[in-house]
Structure formats: structure tokens, C-alpha cells
Design a protein around this motif. Sequence first.
Motif, PDB file in Angstrom:
ATOM      1  N   ASN A 186     -36.558 -14.650-106.471  1.00 61.40           N
ATOM      2  CA  ASN A 186     -36.180 -13.765-105.503  1.00 61.40           C
ATOM      3  C   ASN A 186     -37.119 -12.218-105.550  1.00 61.40           C
ATOM      4  O   ASN A 186     -38.399 -12.480-105.730  1.00 61.40           O
ATOM      5  CB  ASN A 186     -34.769 -13.364-105.261  1.00 61.40           C
ATOM      6  CG  ASN A 186     -33.982 -14.725-105.239  1.00 61.40           C
ATOM      7  OD1 ASN A 186     -34.476 -15.684-104.014  1.00 61.40           O
ATOM      8  ND2 ASN A 186     -32.819 -15.041-105.863  1.00 61.40           N
ATOM      9  N   LEU A 188     -38.189 -10.109-103.844  1.00 59.32           N
ATOM     10  CA  LEU A 188     -39.338 -10.142-102.790  1.00 59.32           C
ATOM     11  C   LEU A 188     -40.152  -8.751-102.779  1.00 59.32           C
ATOM     12  O   LEU A 188     -41.456  -8.742-102.559  1.00 59.32           O
ATOM     13  CB  LEU A 188     -38.956 -10.606-101.573  1.00 59.32           C
ATOM     14  CG  LEU A 188     -38.286 -11.974-101.253  1.00 59.32           C
ATOM     15  CD1 LEU A 188     -37.686 -12.103-100.061  1.00 59.32           C
ATOM     16  CD2 LEU A 188     -39.257 -12.936-101.694  1.00 59.32           C
ATOM     17  N   ASN A 203     -37.209 -18.973-105.055  1.00 56.13           N
ATOM     18  CA  ASN A 203     -36.504 -18.178-103.936  1.00 56.13           C
ATOM     19  C   ASN A 203     -35.503 -18.999-103.458  1.00 56.13           C
ATOM     20  O   ASN A 203     -35.268 -20.267-103.127  1.00 56.13           O
ATOM     21  CB  ASN A 203     -37.546 -17.960-102.868  1.00 56.13           C
ATOM     22  CG  ASN A 203     -36.975 -17.129-101.765  1.00 56.13           C
ATOM     23  OD1 ASN A 203     -36.339 -17.834-100.742  1.00 56.13           O
ATOM     24  ND2 ASN A 203     -36.800 -15.834-101.708  1.00 56.13           N
ATOM     25  N   CYS A 206     -35.110 -17.770 -98.077  1.00 59.49           N
ATOM     26  CA  CYS A 206     -35.960 -16.861 -97.359  1.00 59.49           C
ATOM     27  C   CYS A 206     -36.246 -17.082 -95.839  1.00 59.49           C
ATOM     28  O   CYS A 206     -36.362 -16.218 -95.157  1.00 59.49           O
ATOM     29  CB  CYS A 206     -37.454 -16.878 -97.866  1.00 59.49           C
ATOM     30  SG  CYS A 206     -38.299 -18.451 -97.753  1.00 59.49           S
ATOM     31  N   GLU A 211     -37.909 -14.379 -94.313  1.00 56.09           N
ATOM     32  CA  GLU A 211     -38.347 -13.546 -95.123  1.00 56.09           C
ATOM     33  C   GLU A 211     -39.718 -14.283 -96.071  1.00 56.09           C
ATOM     34  O   GLU A 211     -40.379 -13.746 -96.924  1.00 56.09           O
ATOM     35  CB  GLU A 211     -37.762 -12.677 -96.521  1.00 56.09           C
ATOM     36  CG  GLU A 211     -36.668 -11.798 -95.945  1.00 56.09           C
ATOM     37  CD  GLU A 211     -35.584 -11.489 -96.774  1.00 56.09           C
ATOM     38  OE1 GLU A 211     -35.401 -10.121 -96.920  1.00 56.09           O
ATOM     39  OE2 GLU A 211     -35.404 -12.330 -97.789  1.00 56.09           O
ATOM     40  N   ARG A 214     -43.297 -13.329 -97.000  1.00 53.81           N
ATOM     41  CA  ARG A 214     -43.412 -12.245 -98.274  1.00 53.81           C
ATOM     42  C   ARG A 214     -43.597 -13.226 -99.552  1.00 53.81           C
ATOM     43  O   ARG A 214     -44.177 -12.359-100.485  1.00 53.81           O
ATOM     44  CB  ARG A 214     -42.007 -11.372 -98.183  1.00 53.81           C
ATOM     45  CG  ARG A 214     -41.936 -10.650 -97.228  1.00 53.81           C
ATOM     46  CD  ARG A 214     -40.393  -9.937 -97.486  1.00 53.81           C
ATOM     47  NE  ARG A 214     -40.751  -8.735 -98.324  1.00 53.81           N
ATOM     48  CZ  ARG A 214     -39.809  -7.850 -98.705  1.00 53.81           C
ATOM     49  NH1 ARG A 214     -38.579  -7.924 -97.959  1.00 53.81           N
ATOM     50  NH2 ARG A 214     -39.887  -6.774 -99.389  1.00 53.81           N
ATOM     51  N   LEU A 215     -43.558 -14.305 -99.456  1.00 57.25           N
ATOM     52  CA  LEU A 215     -44.100 -15.186-100.703  1.00 57.25           C
ATOM     53  C   LEU A 215     -45.423 -15.641-100.443  1.00 57.25           C
ATOM     54  O   LEU A 215     -45.801 -16.430-101.595  1.00 57.25           O
ATOM     55  CB  LEU A 215     -42.873 -16.597-100.636  1.00 57.25           C
ATOM     56  CG  LEU A 215     -41.467 -16.005-101.114  1.00 57.25           C
ATOM     57  CD1 LEU A 215     -40.525 -17.018-100.743  1.00 57.25           C
ATOM     58  CD2 LEU A 215     -41.607 -15.548-102.657  1.00 57.25           C
TER      59      LEU A 215
END
Length: 262
Positions: A186, A188, A203, A206, A211, A214-215
Motif C-alpha cells: 500500500n 501509495l 496493494n 486500489c 487509486e 498511482r501504482l
Amino acid sequence: MRRPLRVLVVTLALLVASAGCSGGGGGTGDAVWQPRPGLDWQWQLDGPVDPSVDVPVYDIDGFENSAADVARLHRDGRRVICYVNVGAWEDFRPDRDDFPRSVLGRPNGWRGERWLDIRRLPVLRPLMERRFDMCRDKGFDAVEPDLVEGYANDTGFPLTARDQLRYNRMIADIAHERGLAVGLKNDLAQIPHLLEDFDFAVNEECAQYDECGRLRPFTAAGKAVFHVEYAEPRAEFCPVARELRLSSMLKKPELGPWRRPC
């Protein structure tokens, strides 16, 4: 004919497992394993490990599984990640009495767990070193350090983002010193600062919180993102996961053997 066939199957499994990976692991002195985007995986933290899932990567509890469990998965051509909590004290672990009371913060919402004061590096480093020694000695290829974003939670300590970066880098260093790959769990918001320190990401949810983008730095760098959702339908998150090259699946929150991959 049965014995040569078994050798052939194991050899093929090893080739499949390493197709998206480089390096060795488990403290053997080889290069640290580097899982590549898109690898299928299994994440099981509850109950005896079920070795029958046909995937190249398993993520299992470091305390609850033995060297024999890891060796069995290796014989089947799997890479194996060692789950270890590095951000909270757990009253059910065998090393619970090694943690001084002064580093224990507020409960984190999980039964028997309390946040750790991650500013206390001289106190926590040897404790985490011993935990990662356990992972190495059992033959694991990598570690999944959990709860590495305490600064964003009500821990009972005035933790800052800088405190978390310092601690997370220490955790990555401890893993690498033992020949273990290490994943960023996590956290992020700190990916831009920690991408070079971690070999892959893990993660949760997400997609549910919109989200997953963001990875992208991890997959763009050729590093796997092992991702789960608990509530989102696969039809909703799998198209995004495929676009981003995430290793995604639907799991139940207790993290037993059940899984539904993308």
C-alpha cells in the motif's frame, strides 16, 4: 516412465515461474529476485497453505509456515513471499515479549495488534532483522512487510512522512542484506520516493478507491504489482488491472485459499 515425467513437469514449472523473474533469493548470495508485471499469484494468510493453486508466486505467513512448506512450494516451481508485520506489534507472535512497552501505540483495529513507534529505529531494527532472518532461514525468496504507512493513521505517536520513509528504507535494506526481494505494501503516497528501494508492490483495493493509476510507476519500471480486491466485481476492476499490467484477483478478507483471478 513416471519418474522422468515428474522431472520434466518440475523443470517446466520452474521455467514458467522464472519467465517473468530474474535473480535468485532466500539469502543464497544470488541476485535478489525481481518479479515482473503480470505474474499470477496466490495470497494465503489463513490456515495451512494449500499448495495446489497453479500459480508461480505464493505469499504466505512467515511465522505460520515452515521451511518444509516453503521447500514444497519451491519443488513445485513456485517463488514464495514471506508475510511479516513490521508496523504493528502482535500479541500472538512468539517474539511478542521482545518488544518494549515504550514502542507500543494505539490498537490498529485488528485483534491483538498495536501500532509501533517507527521512530525508534535502534530498538526496532534488531527485532525486524530477526524476523527477516527467519524468512531467509526458511528459504523464502522475498518479504511482504505489512503496515508501512503508520504515519497516515492514528498510531498514538506524532509520526511524519519523513519518519515513514526512513523506516521503510530501513526495512528494504534489511531484506536486501539477506538476499530477499521486498515489496511495498500500500503506502501509495510515497511510491515516488520509494520506487527504487522496493522490488515489487502489494496493494489492497486500489480499484475500490480509484487509486490503481498511482501504482503505474512500479509496472513502468518492470516491477510486479500484486493486487487484490475484496468487494469490487471482477468485471469492474479486471479491465483496469489488465491495462496497468497488475497481478490482480478477488479474495475474501480472511485470505484463505479461495481466489478468483482476472
